[in-house]
Design a protein around this motif. Sequence first.
Motif, PDB file in Angstrom:
ATOM      1  N   ARG A  92       0.811  -1.232   0.000  1.00 17.55           N
ATOM      2  CA  ARG A  92       0.000   0.000   0.000  1.00 17.55           C
ATOM      3  C   ARG A  92       0.836   1.269   0.000  1.00 17.55           C
ATOM      4  NH1 ARG A  92      -3.492  -2.135   4.193  1.00 17.55           N
ATOM      5  NH2 ARG A  92      -1.937  -3.513   5.022  1.00 17.55           N
ATOM      6  N   ARG A 102      11.498  -3.426   4.079  1.00 18.98           N
ATOM      7  CA  ARG A 102      10.381  -3.726   4.974  1.00 18.98           C
ATOM      8  C   ARG A 102       9.852  -2.415   5.555  1.00 18.98           C
ATOM      9  NH1 ARG A 102       9.414  -9.047   6.994  1.00 18.98           N
ATOM     10  NH2 ARG A 102       7.559  -8.499   8.194  1.00 18.98           N
ATOM     11  N   ALA A 103       8.517  -2.316   5.722  1.00 19.85           N
ATOM     12  CA  ALA A 103       7.913  -1.068   6.219  1.00 19.85           C
ATOM     13  C   ALA A 103       8.598  -0.589   7.498  1.00 19.85           C
ATOM     14  CB  ALA A 103       6.423  -1.279   6.459  1.00 19.85           C
ATOM     15  N   GLY A 152       4.635   4.737   8.037  1.00 16.54           N
ATOM     16  CA  GLY A 152       3.429   4.956   8.833  1.00 16.54           C
ATOM     17  C   GLY A 152       3.776   5.579  10.178  1.00 16.54           C
ATOM     18  N   ASP A 205       2.582   4.684  12.908  1.00 19.74           N
ATOM     19  CA  ASP A 205       2.781   3.537  13.804  1.00 19.74           C
ATOM     20  C   ASP A 205       4.246   3.122  13.835  1.00 19.74           C
ATOM     21  OD1 ASP A 205       1.948   2.973  11.065  1.00 19.74           O
ATOM     22  OD2 ASP A 205       2.207   0.870  11.511  1.00 19.74           O
ATOM     23  N   ALA A 230      -2.241   5.677   3.150  1.00 19.06           N
ATOM     24  CA  ALA A 230      -2.229   4.436   3.954  1.00 19.06           C
ATOM     25  C   ALA A 230      -2.891   4.681   5.311  1.00 19.06           C
ATOM     26  CB  ALA A 230      -0.808   3.902   4.113  1.00 19.06           C
ATOM     27  N   CYS A 256      -5.357   4.525   8.463  1.00 13.30           N
ATOM     28  CA  CYS A 256      -6.032   3.509   9.274  1.00 13.30           C
ATOM     29  C   CYS A 256      -6.058   4.027  10.706  1.00 13.30           C
ATOM     30  CB  CYS A 256      -5.296   2.169   9.187  1.00 13.30           C
ATOM     31  SG  CYS A 256      -3.557   2.249   9.668  1.00 13.30           S
ATOM     32  N   LYS A 272       2.097  -6.001  18.133  1.00  9.67           N
ATOM     33  CA  LYS A 272       3.382  -5.715  17.500  1.00  9.67           C
ATOM     34  C   LYS A 272       3.834  -4.321  17.959  1.00  9.67           C
ATOM     35  CE  LYS A 272       4.443  -5.098  12.503  1.00  9.67           C
ATOM     36  NZ  LYS A 272       3.805  -5.324  11.183  1.00  9.67           N
ATOM     37  N   GLU A 311      -4.656 -10.847  15.465  1.00  9.79           N
ATOM     38  CA  GLU A 311      -6.068 -11.243  15.606  1.00  9.79           C
ATOM     39  C   GLU A 311      -6.224 -12.667  16.136  1.00  9.79           C
ATOM     40  OE1 GLU A 311      -4.706 -10.071  12.748  1.00  9.79           O
ATOM     41  OE2 GLU A 311      -5.716  -8.159  12.332  1.00  9.79           O
ATOM     42  N   ASP A 371      -3.957  -3.342  17.497  1.00 10.58           N
ATOM     43  CA  ASP A 371      -3.580  -3.537  16.096  1.00 10.58           C
ATOM     44  C   ASP A 371      -4.158  -2.422  15.229  1.00 10.58           C
ATOM     45  OD1 ASP A 371      -2.477  -4.670  13.815  1.00 10.58           O
ATOM     46  OD2 ASP A 371      -3.908  -6.329  13.701  1.00 10.58           O
ATOM     47  N   LEU A 372      -3.711  -2.401  13.997  1.00  6.03           N
ATOM     48  CA  LEU A 372      -4.228  -1.441  13.027  1.00  6.03           C
ATOM     49  C   LEU A 372      -5.526  -1.968  12.439  1.00  6.03           C
ATOM     50  CD1 LEU A 372      -0.879  -0.665  11.192  1.00  6.03           C
ATOM     51  CD2 LEU A 372      -2.080   0.778  12.851  1.00  6.03           C
ATOM     52  N   SER A 380      -8.393  -0.953   9.342  1.00  5.30           N
ATOM     53  CA  SER A 380      -8.842   0.001   8.313  1.00  5.30           C
ATOM     54  C   SER A 380     -10.295  -0.251   7.972  1.00  5.30           C
ATOM     55  CB  SER A 380      -7.906   0.061   7.106  1.00  5.30           C
ATOM     56  OG  SER A 380      -7.721  -1.169   6.519  1.00  5.30           O
ATOM     57  N   THR A 381     -10.633  -1.334   7.284  1.00  2.00           N
ATOM     58  CA  THR A 381     -12.056  -1.569   6.994  1.00  2.00           C
ATOM     59  C   THR A 381     -12.774  -2.243   8.158  1.00  2.00           C
ATOM     60  OG1 THR A 381     -11.597  -3.740   6.066  1.00  2.00           O
ATOM     61  CG2 THR A 381     -11.564  -1.887   4.529  1.00  2.00           C
ATOM     62  N   GLY A 382     -12.040  -2.931   9.011  1.00  2.00           N
ATOM     63  CA  GLY A 382     -12.647  -3.678  10.117  1.00  2.00           C
ATOM     64  C   GLY A 382     -13.008  -5.107   9.726  1.00  2.00           C
ATOM     65  N   SER A 383     -12.754  -5.491   8.482  1.00  2.00           N
ATOM     66  CA  SER A 383     -13.199  -6.830   8.066  1.00  2.00           C
ATOM     67  C   SER A 383     -12.346  -7.943   8.675  1.00  2.00           C
ATOM     68  CB  SER A 383     -13.316  -6.938   6.548  1.00  2.00           C
ATOM     69  OG  SER A 383     -12.120  -6.620   5.954  1.00  2.00           O
ATOM     70  N   THR A 384     -11.085  -7.684   8.951  1.00  2.00           N
ATOM     71  CA  THR A 384     -10.255  -8.720   9.607  1.00  2.00           C
ATOM     72  C   THR A 384     -10.770  -8.987  11.019  1.00  2.00           C
ATOM     73  OG1 THR A 384      -8.349  -7.962   8.339  1.00  2.00           O
ATOM     74  CG2 THR A 384      -7.890  -9.421  10.183  1.00  2.00           C
TER      75      THR A 384
HETATM   76  O1  PRT Z   1       3.390  -6.633   6.074  1.00  2.00           O
HETATM   77  P1  PRT Z   1       4.780  -6.485   6.671  1.00  2.00           P
HETATM   78  O2  PRT Z   1       4.972  -7.314   7.880  1.00  2.00           O
HETATM   79  O3  PRT Z   1       5.879  -6.556   5.665  1.00  2.00           O
HETATM   80  O4  PRT Z   1       4.925  -5.008   7.219  1.00  2.00           O
HETATM   81  P2  PRT Z   1       3.791  -4.028   7.572  1.00  2.00           P
HETATM   82  O5  PRT Z   1       2.534  -4.725   7.972  1.00  2.00           O
HETATM   83  O6  PRT Z   1       4.382  -3.065   8.551  1.00  2.00           O
HETATM   84  O7  PRT Z   1       3.625  -3.328   6.166  1.00  2.00           O
HETATM   85  P3  PRT Z   1       2.335  -3.008   5.328  1.00  2.00           P
HETATM   86  O8  PRT Z   1       2.812  -2.684   3.968  1.00  2.00           O
HETATM   87  O9  PRT Z   1       1.320  -4.080   5.511  1.00  2.00           O
HETATM   88  O10 PRT Z   1       1.798  -1.704   6.029  1.00  2.00           O
HETATM   89  C1  PRT Z   1       2.513  -0.497   5.899  1.00  2.00           C
HETATM   90  C2  PRT Z   1       1.776   0.604   6.640  1.00  2.00           C
HETATM   91  O11 PRT Z   1       0.452   0.752   6.117  1.00  2.00           O
HETATM   92  C3  PRT Z   1       1.566   0.372   8.129  1.00  2.00           C
HETATM   93  O12 PRT Z   1       2.730   0.707   8.848  1.00  2.00           O
HETATM   94  C4  PRT Z   1       0.378   1.291   8.418  1.00  2.00           C
HETATM   95  O13 PRT Z   1       0.838   2.610   8.711  1.00  2.00           O
HETATM   96  C5  PRT Z   1      -0.390   1.338   7.083  1.00  2.00           C
HETATM   97  N1  PRT Z   1      -1.676   0.609   7.084  1.00  2.00           N
HETATM   98  C6  PRT Z   1      -2.854   1.141   6.663  1.00  2.00           C
HETATM   99  C7  PRT Z   1      -1.918  -0.657   7.467  1.00  2.00           C
HETATM  100  C8  PRT Z   1      -3.292  -0.882   7.298  1.00  2.00           C
HETATM  101  N2  PRT Z   1      -3.851   0.244   6.788  1.00  2.00           N
HETATM  102  C9  PRT Z   1      -3.861  -2.172   7.642  1.00  2.00           C
HETATM  103  N3  PRT Z   1      -5.074  -2.369   7.509  1.00  2.00           N
HETATM  104  N4  PRT Z   1      -1.110  -1.634   7.935  1.00  2.00           N
HETATM  105  C10 PRT Z   1      -1.641  -2.836   8.234  1.00  2.00           C
HETATM  106  N5  PRT Z   1      -2.979  -3.136   8.117  1.00  2.00           N
HETATM  107  C11 PRT Z   1      -3.399  -4.535   8.524  1.00  2.00           C
HETATM  108  C12 PRT Z   1      -3.715  -4.630  10.022  1.00  2.00           C
HETATM  109  O14 PRT Z   1      -2.538  -4.875  10.777  1.00  2.00           O
HETATM  110  C13 PRT Z   1      -4.701  -5.797  10.080  1.00  2.00           C
HETATM  111  O15 PRT Z   1      -4.047  -7.043  10.117  1.00  2.00           O
HETATM  112  O16 PRT Z   1      -4.571  -4.950   7.865  1.00  2.00           O
HETATM  113  C14 PRT Z   1      -5.428  -5.680   8.759  1.00  2.00           C
HETATM  114  C15 PRT Z   1      -6.708  -4.926   9.033  1.00  2.00           C
HETATM  115  O17 PRT Z   1      -7.276  -4.442   7.853  1.00  2.00           O
HETATM  116  P4  PRT Z   1      -8.876  -4.357   7.740  1.00  2.00           P
HETATM  117  O18 PRT Z   1      -9.099  -3.617   6.465  1.00  2.00           O
HETATM  118  O19 PRT Z   1      -9.380  -5.770   7.697  1.00  2.00           O
HETATM  119  O20 PRT Z   1      -9.388  -3.601   8.933  1.00  2.00           O
END
Ligand code: PRT
Length: 216
Positions: free
Chosen positions: A14, A55-56, A74, A76, A95, A97, A124, A150, A163-164, A166-170
């Motif tokens: 993203r 890696r982010a 982010g 975070d 990005a 959330c 985390k 989760e 946790d983060l 965004s849509t809440g579907s997880t």
């Molecule tokens: O995935 P990886 O372990 O490589 O690293 P990362 O998770 O840190 O990277 P990445 O690319 O997934 O996320 C990069 C950045 O995007 C994060 O640092 C956040 O600032 C931002 N961001 C925005 C999110 C989300 N939205 C998000 N929904 N990062 C993670 N999520 C995950 C969340 O942790 C949860 O597991 O998505 C899931 C929830 O999503 P919904 O839509 O189901 O609510």
Amino acid sequence: MSTRQLTLALSKGRIFEETMPLLQAAGITVTENPETSRKLILPTNDADLRVIIVRASDVPTYVEYGAADFGVAGKDVLLEHGGEGLYQPIDLNIAKCRMSVAVPADFDYASAVRQGARLRVATKYTQIARQHFASKGVHVDLIKLYGSMELAPLVGLSDAIVDLVSTGSTLRANRLVEVERIMDISSRLVVNKAALKLKRERLQPILDAFAKASNP
Ligand code: PRT
Ligand code: MG
């Protein structure tokens, strides 16, 4: 390396995708797709600007040490990393959330907190979680995880997660409910402090274009 050469650190997914329109606004096109290429250093249409894929959570480290002049991370990630050594001029509004506390649907979080129970929280984001619960006076045992938070309450590893969302579907798919919103999250541009001085002439027009395109 010359003061004209710039290195931008991005993570795949993203952040890469949502940064592309901002680069476009600065006249920059990345000429290879990180999702299909195995290269970690990607060229752009500007011979003096390259993109590195990391890696982010590693973006702040590359920028802090000057291996990248600037990057996108982010809030975070920046709060967990600590912002020293990084200049953070722009909220890119991408990005987006939120950081939240979630629990299983059948767990009465409010009454557990009211009764002063000691909560086990898997996350985390231990810095953000520690700060949040300390400010509320809630006693917690933090359990550090690196992914799939989760799952933790579903198998008895923890009472709650931070946790983060965004849509809440997880959360919904795993029968968890959001009980507290800790903070809104978006991605920021981070710049190496020395690069900002030495490469200002090169960086400033890009920072200006990013600022304009992200906060219209
Ligand atoms: O995935 P990886 O372990 O490589 O690293 P990362 O998770 O840190 O990277 P990445 O690319 O997934 O996320 C990069 C950045 O995007 C994060 O640092 C956040 O600032 C931002 N961001 C925005 C999110 C989300 N939205 C998000 N929904 N990062 C993670 N999520 C995950 C969340 O942790 C949860 O597991 O998505 C899931 C929830 O999503 P919904 O839509 O189901 O609510
Ligand atoms: Mg991820």
